[in-house]
Design a protein around this motif. Structure first.
Motif, PDB file in Angstrom:
ATOM      1  N   UNK A 225       0.750  -1.339  -0.219  1.00 22.38           N
ATOM      2  CA  UNK A 225       0.126  -0.257  -0.145  1.00 22.38           C
ATOM      3  C   UNK A 225       0.585   1.155  -0.055  1.00 22.38           C
ATOM      4  N   UNK A 226       1.923   1.084  -0.012  1.00 21.66           N
ATOM      5  CA  UNK A 226       2.936   2.130   0.160  1.00 21.66           C
ATOM      6  C   UNK A 226       3.560   3.042   1.053  1.00 21.66           C
ATOM      7  N   UNK A 227       3.147   2.031   2.034  1.00 23.97           N
ATOM      8  CA  UNK A 227       3.527   2.472   3.553  1.00 23.97           C
ATOM      9  C   UNK A 227       4.742   2.457   3.502  1.00 23.97           C
ATOM     10  N   UNK A 228       5.826   2.972   4.621  1.00 22.29           N
ATOM     11  CA  UNK A 228       6.473   3.010   5.185  1.00 22.29           C
ATOM     12  C   UNK A 228       6.798   2.285   6.345  1.00 22.29           C
ATOM     13  N   UNK A 229       7.736   0.641   6.486  1.00 19.60           N
ATOM     14  CA  UNK A 229       8.189   0.497   7.707  1.00 19.60           C
ATOM     15  C   UNK A 229       8.212   0.677   8.932  1.00 19.60           C
ATOM     16  N   UNK A 230       7.264   0.888  10.293  1.00 21.34           N
ATOM     17  CA  UNK A 230       7.786   1.913  11.050  1.00 21.34           C
ATOM     18  C   UNK A 230       8.393   0.574  12.042  1.00 21.34           C
ATOM     19  N   UNK A 231       9.509   0.976  13.053  1.00 18.07           N
ATOM     20  CA  UNK A 231       9.612  -0.114  14.228  1.00 18.07           C
ATOM     21  C   UNK A 231       9.403   0.196  15.223  1.00 18.07           C
ATOM     22  N   UNK A 241       6.068  -6.762   1.465  1.00 16.34           N
ATOM     23  CA  UNK A 241       6.830  -5.295   1.150  1.00 16.34           C
ATOM     24  C   UNK A 241       7.694  -5.529  -0.304  1.00 16.34           C
ATOM     25  N   UNK A 242       8.046  -4.536  -0.618  1.00 17.04           N
ATOM     26  CA  UNK A 242       8.363  -4.378  -2.333  1.00 17.04           C
ATOM     27  C   UNK A 242       9.656  -3.275  -2.093  1.00 17.04           C
ATOM     28  N   UNK A 249      10.142   0.663  -8.706  1.00 13.61           N
ATOM     29  CA  UNK A 249       9.123   0.421  -7.627  1.00 13.61           C
ATOM     30  C   UNK A 249       7.336   0.647  -7.364  1.00 13.61           C
ATOM     31  N   UNK A 250       7.327   1.548  -7.932  1.00 13.60           N
ATOM     32  CA  UNK A 250       5.452   1.875  -8.137  1.00 13.60           C
ATOM     33  C   UNK A 250       5.265   0.778  -8.467  1.00 13.60           C
ATOM     34  N   UNK A 251       5.638   0.378  -9.927  1.00 10.90           N
ATOM     35  CA  UNK A 251       5.233  -1.290 -10.828  1.00 10.90           C
ATOM     36  C   UNK A 251       4.572  -1.884 -10.222  1.00 10.90           C
ATOM     37  N   UNK A 252       5.595  -2.647  -9.729  1.00 14.11           N
ATOM     38  CA  UNK A 252       5.959  -3.500  -9.119  1.00 14.11           C
ATOM     39  C   UNK A 252       4.871  -3.496  -8.054  1.00 14.11           C
ATOM     40  N   UNK A 253       4.435  -2.666  -6.951  1.00 14.54           N
ATOM     41  CA  UNK A 253       3.821  -2.327  -5.629  1.00 14.54           C
ATOM     42  C   UNK A 253       2.494  -3.232  -6.394  1.00 14.54           C
ATOM     43  N   UNK A 254       2.278  -2.466  -7.616  1.00 10.83           N
ATOM     44  CA  UNK A 254       0.752  -2.251  -8.595  1.00 10.83           C
ATOM     45  C   UNK A 254       0.139  -3.629  -8.588  1.00 10.83           C
ATOM     46  N   UNK A 255       1.474  -4.428  -9.879  1.00 11.06           N
ATOM     47  CA  UNK A 255       1.333  -6.031 -10.399  1.00 11.06           C
ATOM     48  C   UNK A 255       0.938  -6.589  -9.122  1.00 11.06           C
ATOM     49  N   UNK A 256       1.912  -6.751  -8.049  1.00 10.68           N
ATOM     50  CA  UNK A 256       1.900  -7.798  -6.739  1.00 10.68           C
ATOM     51  C   UNK A 256       0.773  -7.274  -6.031  1.00 10.68           C
TER      52      UNK A 256
END
Length: 266
Positions: A225-231, A241-242, A249-256
């Motif tokens: 969903x584009x969210x950056x990990x929080x630790x 995660x992608x 990055x955006x293309x793979x995020x959409x495809x997966x």
């Protein structure tokens, strides 16, 4: 603003990661006891010895920091600390125990939920990746610069099969498994592969050091969903995660993500 102390922390982590790597290699040469812990995950004498070494040395260096490690019982007091050491004494234990090369020592300092200093030792290859927030990332003195591929066709990717299958359908080529998740993402940061994936249930210690390497090399590591990990949260696990440079990055995020929504992968 970059913090000069993050450079001090980076150098501390790098020195100890290399010492820990030498210790692990010595165990590998001499032979070691291996057993299975909860969740059917393997653990070795080296994991425990390296964890104890790092906890002592890092704790002596910065006694006010919290501690989170794969091989230490979780202490909830870490949640009250602004700065926390996040450690995987051996990331890729299955590979390590089997005599394979793709394992690492992963060390990071997280401040306010995000990594600010990192070192990732790859002992068999004899190299250590380092980064400090705002100061760049490097390996062996060479700056890390991720690839900035414009499309998926021809991209080289690595990760769990359900995710790489989605990328392959769009024209990517999938590599055999890279056992250390941290190394998988470090290879993206170094421009050695185009993209890496992590399935659900990865942990802070798998990700924090590599996350900073990726960020400082100009790539992105996010959820679908584009969210950056929080630790350093109460439950230190993460959703799929992608990791890739832009615009891949955006293309793979959409495809997966689309494949998962349609139930094409599990």
């Amino acid at each position: 603003m970059p913090d000069a102390d993050d450079l001090v922390l980076r150098d501390l982590l790098a020195a100890l990661a290399e010492e820990a790597g030498a210790m692990a290699l010595d165990y590998a040469r001499r032979g070691m006891r291996t057993w299975t812990k909860a969740g059917a995950s393997p653990v070795t004498e080296a994991d425990i010895a390296v964890d104890r070494f790092l906890k002592q040395r890092l704790g002596e260096a910065r006694p006010g920091f919290g501690w989170l490690s794969e091989e230490t019982a979780d202490d909830p007091s870490r949640l009250d600390r602004r700065e926390v050491f996040i450690v995987d004494p051996i990331d890729g234990t299955r590979a390590f125990a089997a005599g394979l090369p793709d394992w690492t020592i992963s060390l990071a300092v997280v401040r306010d939920g995000r990594p600010v200093a990192a070192a990732l030792a790859e002992p068999v290859a004899g190299r250590t990746f380092v980064a400090a927030r705002g100061h760049g990332a490097s390996v062996g003195g060479r700056p890390l610069v991720s690839l900035q591929r414009a499309g998926i066709d021809g991209a080289v990717v690595a990760g769990p099969k359900p995710m790489t299958i989605s990328a392959e359908k769009a024209g990517a080529t999938a590599l055999p498994k890279i056992h250390s998740l941290a190394l998988r993402f470090a290879k993206v940061a170094a421009g050695e592969i185009d993209a890496g994936f992590a399935g659900g249930q990865s942990h802070d210690w798998d990700l924090a050091a590599a996350d900073l390497l990726v960020q400082e090399a100009g790539a992105s590591l996010t959820g679908l969903d584009g969210t950056v990990p929080c630790y350093n949260r109460p439950v230190p696990t993460h959703f799929p995660l992608v990791c890739a440079g832009s615009p891949l990055h955006e293309l793979l995020r959409q495809v997966v993500g689309e494949d998962r929504r349609r139930g094409r992968t599990t």
